[in-house]
Design a protein around this motif. Structure first.
Motif, PDB file in Angstrom:
ATOM      1  N   GLN A  26       0.830  -1.209   0.000  1.00  0.00           N
ATOM      2  CA  GLN A  26       0.000   0.000   0.000  1.00  0.00           C
ATOM      3  C   GLN A  26       0.864   1.258   0.000  1.00  0.00           C
ATOM      4  O   GLN A  26       0.602   2.202  -0.727  1.00  0.00           O
ATOM      5  CB  GLN A  26      -0.939   0.008   1.213  1.00  0.00           C
ATOM      6  CG  GLN A  26      -1.885   1.193   1.234  1.00  0.00           C
ATOM      7  CD  GLN A  26      -2.830   1.191   0.044  1.00  0.00           C
ATOM      8  OE1 GLN A  26      -3.486   0.195  -0.233  1.00  0.00           O
ATOM      9  NE2 GLN A  26      -2.915   2.307  -0.659  1.00  0.00           N
ATOM     10  N   ARG A  27       1.920   1.247   0.785  1.00  0.00           N
ATOM     11  CA  ARG A  27       2.813   2.412   0.827  1.00  0.00           C
ATOM     12  C   ARG A  27       3.528   2.591  -0.505  1.00  0.00           C
ATOM     13  O   ARG A  27       3.708   3.715  -0.965  1.00  0.00           O
ATOM     14  CB  ARG A  27       3.822   2.236   1.965  1.00  0.00           C
ATOM     15  CG  ARG A  27       4.798   3.335   2.086  1.00  0.00           C
ATOM     16  CD  ARG A  27       4.605   4.186   3.325  1.00  0.00           C
ATOM     17  NE  ARG A  27       5.733   5.081   3.441  1.00  0.00           N
ATOM     18  CZ  ARG A  27       6.789   4.854   4.205  1.00  0.00           C
ATOM     19  NH1 ARG A  27       6.841   3.803   4.978  1.00  0.00           N
ATOM     20  NH2 ARG A  27       7.785   5.703   4.217  1.00  0.00           N
ATOM     21  N   GLU A  28       3.924   1.469  -1.136  1.00  0.00           N
ATOM     22  CA  GLU A  28       4.567   1.564  -2.450  1.00  0.00           C
ATOM     23  C   GLU A  28       3.601   2.152  -3.479  1.00  0.00           C
ATOM     24  O   GLU A  28       3.993   2.973  -4.307  1.00  0.00           O
ATOM     25  CB  GLU A  28       5.065   0.182  -2.901  1.00  0.00           C
ATOM     26  CG  GLU A  28       6.277  -0.294  -2.152  1.00  0.00           C
ATOM     27  CD  GLU A  28       6.755  -1.672  -2.567  1.00  0.00           C
ATOM     28  OE1 GLU A  28       7.931  -1.968  -2.316  1.00  0.00           O
ATOM     29  OE2 GLU A  28       5.963  -2.459  -3.125  1.00  0.00           O
ATOM     30  N   GLU A  39       9.273   1.965  -5.431  1.00  0.00           N
ATOM     31  CA  GLU A  39       9.638   0.748  -4.711  1.00  0.00           C
ATOM     32  C   GLU A  39      10.404   1.160  -3.463  1.00  0.00           C
ATOM     33  O   GLU A  39      11.370   1.920  -3.532  1.00  0.00           O
ATOM     34  CB  GLU A  39      10.501  -0.160  -5.586  1.00  0.00           C
ATOM     35  CG  GLU A  39      10.903  -1.407  -4.854  1.00  0.00           C
ATOM     36  CD  GLU A  39      10.765  -2.653  -5.689  1.00  0.00           C
ATOM     37  OE1 GLU A  39      11.202  -3.693  -5.203  1.00  0.00           O
ATOM     38  OE2 GLU A  39      10.245  -2.581  -6.811  1.00  0.00           O
ATOM     39  N   LEU A  40       9.964   0.672  -2.312  1.00  0.00           N
ATOM     40  CA  LEU A  40      10.590   1.051  -1.046  1.00  0.00           C
ATOM     41  C   LEU A  40      11.914   0.329  -0.852  1.00  0.00           C
ATOM     42  O   LEU A  40      12.060  -0.836  -1.237  1.00  0.00           O
ATOM     43  CB  LEU A  40       9.660   0.714   0.124  1.00  0.00           C
ATOM     44  CG  LEU A  40       8.316   1.432   0.144  1.00  0.00           C
ATOM     45  CD1 LEU A  40       7.466   0.921   1.299  1.00  0.00           C
ATOM     46  CD2 LEU A  40       8.508   2.919   0.242  1.00  0.00           C
ATOM     47  N   ASP A  41      12.863   1.017  -0.235  1.00  0.00           N
ATOM     48  CA  ASP A  41      14.124   0.366   0.112  1.00  0.00           C
ATOM     49  C   ASP A  41      13.951  -0.371   1.441  1.00  0.00           C
ATOM     50  O   ASP A  41      12.908  -0.297   2.079  1.00  0.00           O
ATOM     51  CB  ASP A  41      15.265   1.391   0.173  1.00  0.00           C
ATOM     52  CG  ASP A  41      15.055   2.451   1.240  1.00  0.00           C
ATOM     53  OD1 ASP A  41      14.010   2.454   1.915  1.00  0.00           O
ATOM     54  OD2 ASP A  41      15.956   3.289   1.397  1.00  0.00           O
ATOM     55  N   GLU A  42      14.970  -1.103   1.846  1.00  0.00           N
ATOM     56  CA  GLU A  42      14.895  -1.909   3.068  1.00  0.00           C
ATOM     57  C   GLU A  42      14.616  -1.054   4.298  1.00  0.00           C
ATOM     58  O   GLU A  42      13.861  -1.452   5.178  1.00  0.00           O
ATOM     59  CB  GLU A  42      16.188  -2.716   3.266  1.00  0.00           C
ATOM     60  CG  GLU A  42      16.331  -3.883   2.321  1.00  0.00           C
ATOM     61  CD  GLU A  42      15.225  -4.912   2.445  1.00  0.00           C
ATOM     62  OE1 GLU A  42      15.021  -5.479   3.538  1.00  0.00           O
ATOM     63  OE2 GLU A  42      14.542  -5.148   1.433  1.00  0.00           O
ATOM     64  N   ALA A  43      15.228   0.117   4.383  1.00  0.00           N
ATOM     65  CA  ALA A  43      15.030   0.987   5.545  1.00  0.00           C
ATOM     66  C   ALA A  43      13.574   1.418   5.666  1.00  0.00           C
ATOM     67  O   ALA A  43      13.001   1.443   6.761  1.00  0.00           O
ATOM     68  CB  ALA A  43      15.940   2.206   5.459  1.00  0.00           C
ATOM     69  N   ALA A  44      12.949   1.749   4.548  1.00  0.00           N
ATOM     70  CA  ALA A  44      11.541   2.160   4.568  1.00  0.00           C
ATOM     71  C   ALA A  44      10.639   0.990   4.952  1.00  0.00           C
ATOM     72  O   ALA A  44       9.664   1.162   5.691  1.00  0.00           O
ATOM     73  CB  ALA A  44      11.147   2.715   3.209  1.00  0.00           C
ATOM     74  N   LYS A  45      10.970  -0.206   4.472  1.00  0.00           N
ATOM     75  CA  LYS A  45      10.185  -1.388   4.832  1.00  0.00           C
ATOM     76  C   LYS A  45      10.326  -1.691   6.324  1.00  0.00           C
ATOM     77  O   LYS A  45       9.350  -2.030   6.984  1.00  0.00           O
ATOM     78  CB  LYS A  45      10.621  -2.593   3.996  1.00  0.00           C
ATOM     79  CG  LYS A  45      10.213  -2.486   2.542  1.00  0.00           C
ATOM     80  CD  LYS A  45      10.712  -3.660   1.727  1.00  0.00           C
ATOM     81  CE  LYS A  45      10.355  -3.506   0.258  1.00  0.00           C
ATOM     82  NZ  LYS A  45      10.880  -4.603  -0.559  1.00  0.00           N
ATOM     83  N   LEU A  46      11.540  -1.557   6.848  1.00  0.00           N
ATOM     84  CA  LEU A  46      11.747  -1.774   8.283  1.00  0.00           C
ATOM     85  C   LEU A  46      10.988  -0.744   9.105  1.00  0.00           C
ATOM     86  O   LEU A  46      10.480  -1.052  10.183  1.00  0.00           O
ATOM     87  CB  LEU A  46      13.236  -1.736   8.631  1.00  0.00           C
ATOM     88  CG  LEU A  46      14.035  -2.967   8.240  1.00  0.00           C
ATOM     89  CD1 LEU A  46      15.515  -2.763   8.529  1.00  0.00           C
ATOM     90  CD2 LEU A  46      13.525  -4.203   8.966  1.00  0.00           C
ATOM     91  N   ALA A  47      10.902   0.476   8.608  1.00  0.00           N
ATOM     92  CA  ALA A  47      10.141   1.511   9.314  1.00  0.00           C
ATOM     93  C   ALA A  47       8.666   1.128   9.393  1.00  0.00           C
ATOM     94  O   ALA A  47       8.011   1.368  10.417  1.00  0.00           O
ATOM     95  CB  ALA A  47      10.311   2.853   8.614  1.00  0.00           C
TER      96      ALA A  47
END
Length: 148
Positions: free
Chosen positions: A36-38, A44-52
């Motif tokens: 949903q955020r993407e 495309e979200l990076d790993e840091a954004a996914k971890l957030a």
């Protein structure tokens, strides 16, 4: 090391094979939040954004569990605790107090922080290094204590 997306896909398949519906539901919910955020940001979200996102989901579950307990709804609180536990598995290992203190000292020395006016500089230096590995509220309190 696999990415968070790859790990979620693999663990979703494992949960389906094992018939673990509660875990499967949590994994699908997390994948949906990331997707949903993407879509919202059209990137495309990076790993840091996914971890957030994972960190935010864990915090929401823990807050909800506290509220359910205050309302006398223990069964709902237990469900939230279970979901928070599953989600927390996707976060990196938390920093212990000594590692956090060492990073705080390094941040203060490298930013040249002398007082509370420099708290923003210190937090900006620390945030990318501790993302997903420390509670930012507790870290903020430590920074405030150190600078005052």
């Amino acid at each position: 090391m696999s990415t968070l997306g790859e790990r979620l896909s693999a663990e979703m398949k494992d949960a389906m094979r094992a018939g673990d519906k509660p875990r499967l539901g949590v994994i699908r919910m997390l994948q949906a939040a990331i997707k949903q955020r993407e879509i919202d940001e059209q990137t495309e979200l990076d790993e840091a954004a996914k971890l957030a996102i994972v960190e935010k989901q864990v915090k929401q579950r823990r807050d909800a569990a506290v509220q359910y307990r205050e309302g006398g709804r223990e069964e709902l609180a237990e469900q939230e605790d279970y979901e928070a536990g599953v989600l927390a598995e996707y976060l990196p290992q938390a920093l212990d107090a000594a590692e956090l203190d060492a990073l705080l000292e390094q941040a203060v020395s490298e930013t040249g922080a002398a007082g509370m006016a420099d708290m923003g500089k210190v937090m900006a230096w620390l945030k990318p290094k501790v993302a997903g590995r420390a509670d930012m509220g507790q870290l903020s309190a430590k920074v405030r204590e150190r600078l005052s």
